[in-house]
Design a protein around this motif. Structure first.
Motif, PDB file in Angstrom:
ATOM      1  N   ASP A  93      46.071  42.184  39.583  1.00  0.00           N
ATOM      2  CA  ASP A  93      44.813  42.854  39.281  1.00  0.00           C
ATOM      3  C   ASP A  93      43.760  42.428  40.295  1.00  0.00           C
ATOM      4  OD1 ASP A  93      42.141  43.355  37.958  1.00  0.00           O
ATOM      5  OD2 ASP A  93      43.466  44.302  36.492  1.00  0.00           O
ATOM      6  N   CYS A 150      42.863  38.972  34.585  1.00  0.00           N
ATOM      7  CA  CYS A 150      42.510  40.342  34.950  1.00  0.00           C
ATOM      8  C   CYS A 150      41.745  40.343  36.265  1.00  0.00           C
ATOM      9  CB  CYS A 150      41.738  40.979  33.805  1.00  0.00           C
ATOM     10  SG  CYS A 150      41.672  42.770  33.962  1.00  0.00           S
ATOM     11  N   GLU A 210      37.000  39.550  31.521  1.00  0.00           N
ATOM     12  CA  GLU A 210      37.501  40.440  32.562  1.00  0.00           C
ATOM     13  C   GLU A 210      37.525  39.697  33.902  1.00  0.00           C
ATOM     14  OE1 GLU A 210      38.636  43.486  32.385  1.00  0.00           O
ATOM     15  OE2 GLU A 210      38.723  44.024  34.496  1.00  0.00           O
ATOM     16  N   GLU A 227      33.917  45.808  31.766  1.00  0.00           N
ATOM     17  CA  GLU A 227      34.983  45.299  32.645  1.00  0.00           C
ATOM     18  C   GLU A 227      34.338  44.479  33.754  1.00  0.00           C
ATOM     19  OE1 GLU A 227      38.537  46.156  32.551  1.00  0.00           O
ATOM     20  OE2 GLU A 227      38.648  48.064  31.520  1.00  0.00           O
ATOM     21  N   ASP A 229      36.824  50.543  36.371  1.00  0.00           N
ATOM     22  CA  ASP A 229      37.363  49.264  35.900  1.00  0.00           C
ATOM     23  C   ASP A 229      36.878  48.117  36.773  1.00  0.00           C
ATOM     24  OD1 ASP A 229      38.964  47.093  35.200  1.00  0.00           O
ATOM     25  OD2 ASP A 229      40.689  48.312  34.749  1.00  0.00           O
ATOM     26  N   ASN A 230      37.236  48.138  38.046  1.00  0.00           N
ATOM     27  CA  ASN A 230      36.813  47.072  38.949  1.00  0.00           C
ATOM     28  C   ASN A 230      35.862  47.636  39.987  1.00  0.00           C
ATOM     29  OD1 ASN A 230      40.186  46.241  38.707  1.00  0.00           O
ATOM     30  ND2 ASN A 230      38.565  45.030  37.790  1.00  0.00           N
TER      31      ASN A 230
HETATM   32 CA    CA Z   1      40.299  45.493  34.410  1.00  0.00          CA
END
Ligand code: CA
Ligand code: FEO
Ligand code: CA
Length: 690
Positions: free
Chosen positions: A152, A264, A358, A484, A589-590
């Motif tokens: 991740d 993550c 996260e 996140e 998300d990122n």
């Molecule tokens: Ca994530």
């Protein structure tokens, strides 16, 4: 090449996932079916107040929010403490390209003029004595020496101009895609899976001259390469280290923990280490009998039930809640590793609180204190920040570095409350409609505890840190739509948070100005008509401006930069940028930043019919909100990382869980990326301009 996902097959135990488009396999393997369960946050804390109580205060904050003046802004490259505005470069990340169209190809698709390669994949050697990858001859010993599963976070820490350390997480394992049927016993699979979690440190080298953005793995026979797994010893730091609730049969000190799980996102620190968030750690714990009644409330708030686990207790009794009720308190932390010291003991910092972390990203404030921004990824949970007690020492000495490595052990932990600036009003779809045309307002960082003083009534410092969610519940923070990645932009000093989605917004809690979407549009497949669905399915990107540009302060202003989705959907918002010029984007998300401060966003679980991808979005000037898709990842994968390095020459992403999908197995996978075998191998990819 364009391929269509193979016809989905059903496993006996895994049906369609409960979470929107997400497959049952994703729900089971990654999150422990988190969405099957009620949200653990039953605090009753609701949402942004829609009372216009802060017009005056808002003007004050915004007037004072001259961000950047004197602030030391740090991000992107490790050891790069460059401050102040950057000069735009005509380089890969900042330059122009034709956006990649949504697709369902089983490959990494990049714009014309760019090239891409897999740098390292699951099973590749990390240590020099790693055996050659053989999916039919996996052992826990081989897994502990090879590149783990499902990366991740992606970090690249330069050694010199030609070499660097690639540091990545291995968030979780897809047993259904890793193991051929009939070859391994269930316990063999569990032992290998434990070793396939954790992190990898891999030395890499540039291919071509200094203007090349292409990289490959260097010789595994080098002193930096390292695997951290589910059995590597960690040291607990901070006020809760050694607390009774961290003590177990194997560790009566409460200070020595084996392993890290479900790591993550993460972040590079200005002192050259890597932070990593332990996210859905609850899914690893089972039970053999009753659970300890002392922890009923705590377990419930963290989704720890002892059911639906991976059965790991059969290979290690510490994963049995009945036998070791304290073991889950040793997970859910921010961990720090020093990749430049391969024999160092990695640490878990209790001062940054315990939740479904996260990741964590550091900004050095104007007064030198280190500030870490963090999200708790659960529907209806909170955003946090930590401010260190001590100041960053920028001198390039070993003593300074060791001192900086103590910064995350003392300080103050805060949780965020957001307040809107418009009266409550909704449209026919139930979506919040801001009278001033913007989703924006003010916020407060509410202190929870310092290393010496708890600010939460009835809870000690250690209790606040171990049961951070319960502590936060008592001070009325804002329940967000799954926070996140939360990262400071090194160019403008503002903070950007990916709020990925919340299918239960409106069903469980009213909308508010910061969480405005009660219903949204998705596409069941590429090219299919838009379909209305309840809840916030496509997510938001939130921008935070600290009051006075002071990252250590307690007031901020906020605005939604993006309400994601298909630009044809009425609820989407791109900061006013013309919708006919933006790429569809779903489930941010990122996040990452290039050298000129453009925001880059990777997605996970996009519900618009195409594969997940990576997008660029300028945050300033007339291009603010101009979302353009830079790449797509293979079938079933989410896009992770991302990272832009080396003066924007290299764009890095992790391709996580390619082929994940209902009925997709080792023998009949939905993806075979990177096409070295007949099954998928998650890994790290670099893209550069040809
Ligand atoms: Ca994530
Ligand atoms: Fe592992 Fe919140 O994504
Ligand atoms: Ca507004």
């Amino acid at each position: 090449m364009t391929t269509t996902p193979s016809k989905r097959r059903m496993l006996p135990l895994l049906t369609d996932g409960p979470h929107g488009s997400r497959s049952a396999a994703t729900c089971f393997y990654r999150c422990g079916n988190a969405c099957d369960h009620p949200e653990p946050n039953t605090s009753g804390n609701t949402h942004v107040s829609s009372i216009i109580e802060k017009a005056l205060a808002r003007r004050t904050v915004l007037a004072a929010a001259g961000v950047g003046a004197g602030a030391l802004v740090i991000g992107g490259l490790a050891n790069n403490a460059a401050a102040g505005p950057r000069v735009p470069r005509s380089t890969a990340a900042a330059g122009g390209w034709t956006p990649v169209a949504p697709n369902v190809r089983d490959t990494v698709t990049v714009p014309d003029g760019y090239r891409t390669r897999a740098v390292i994949n699951w099973g590749d050697p990390v240590l020099g004595d790693a055996p050659a990858f053989d999916p039919f001859a996996q052992t826990e010993e081989s897994a502990a020496k090879q590149f783990g599963y499902n990366s991740d976070y992606v970090g690249v820490l330069p050694i010199n101009d030609a070499t660097a350390l690639l540091v990545v997480n291995h968030e979780y394992t897809n047993e259904e895609l890793m193991f051929p049927a009939g070859v391994y016993t269930p316990d063999e699979i569990r032992r290998i899976a434990i070793q396939s979690h954790g992190l990898s440190v891999v030395k890499i080298q540039r291919v071509g001259g200094p203007s090349s953005g292409q990289w490959r793995q260097a010789d595994p026979e080098n002193r930096y390469n390292r695997r951290i797994t589910g059995t590597t010893q960690f040291e607990m730091t901070g006020p809760a280290a050694g607390h009774d609730r961290l003590r177990t049969t194997a560790d009566p000190s409460g200070r020595k923990v084996l392993g890290t799980f479900n790591n993550c996102a993460g972040g590079q620190t200005p002192w050259g280490t890597v932070l990593s968030g332990e996210e859905n750690f609850n899914q690893y714990f089972g039970k053999s009998g009753a659970l300890d009644a002392r922890y009923t409330t705590s377990y419930a708030r963290y989704g720890i039930s002892g059911t639906g686990d991976r059965g790991w207790k059969s290979v290690d009794p510490r994963f049995d809640l009945t036998a070791e009720p304290h073991e889950p308190f040793r997970f859910g932390w921010i961990v720090e590793i020093d990749p430049f010291n391969p024999t160092s003991t990695p640490r878990k910092h209790t001062m940054l609180g315990r939740f479904k972390h996260e990741g964590a990203n550091i900004q050095i404030a104007a007064d030198g204190r280190a500030v870490a921004y963090m999200g708790d990824d659960e529907r209806g949970d909170y955003m946090y920040k930590f401010v260190s007690a001590d100041t960053f020492d920028a001198r390039d000495t070993q003593a300074s570095r060791l001192r900086n490595m103590q910064l995350l052990t003392r300080g103050t932990l805060y949780v965020a409350r957001l307040t809107g600036d418009d009266a409550f009003a909704v449209d026919a779809s139930g979506n919040f409609t801001p009278a001033d045309g913007e989703y924006d307002g003010l916020g407060t960082w509410i202190p929870l505890t310092s290393d010496t003083t708890s600010y939460v009534a009835g809870m000690s410092v250690a209790e606040v840190l171990i049961d951070t969610r319960l502590a936060a519940d008592k001070v009325a923070p804002t329940r967000m739509d799954r926070p996140e990645d939360v990262q400071p932009n090194p160019v403008n000093g503002k903070i950007y948070a990916a709020l990925t989605n919340n299918s239960d917004r409106a069903k469980k809690w009213p909308v508010d100005e910061a969480n405005p979407i009660a219903s949204s549009y998705t596409r069941p497949s590429l090219g299919a008509p838009l379909t209305k669905a309840s809840g916030n399915r496509n997510g938001y990107v939130l921008e935070i401006t600290e009051g006075g540009g002071d990252h250590t302060g307690t007031s901020f202003a906020w605005t939604l930069l993006l309400v994601c989705g298909d630009p044809e959907s009425p609820e989407t918002y791109f900061s006013g940028f013309p919708k006919d010029q933006v790429s569809p984007i779903s489930c941010p998300d990122n996040v990452a930043f290039d050298s000129v401060g453009n925001l880059w966003i990777s997605t996970d679980g996009a519900v618009l019919g195409g594969n997940d991808g990576l997008f660029r979005c300028p945050v300033a000037g007339t291009e603010r909100g101009h979302v353009q898709q830079f790449l797509t990842v293979p079938v079933g994968a989410e896009t992770c990382g991302p990272l832009i390095t080396h003066d924007d020459l290299s764009v890095w992403v992790a391709v996580q869980h390619p082929g994940e999908g209902t009925g997709s197995t080792f023998a009949t996978p939905d993806s075979t990326w990177p096409h070295t075998h007949e099954f998928p191998r998650p890994g790290v990819v670099v893209t550069w301009k040809a």
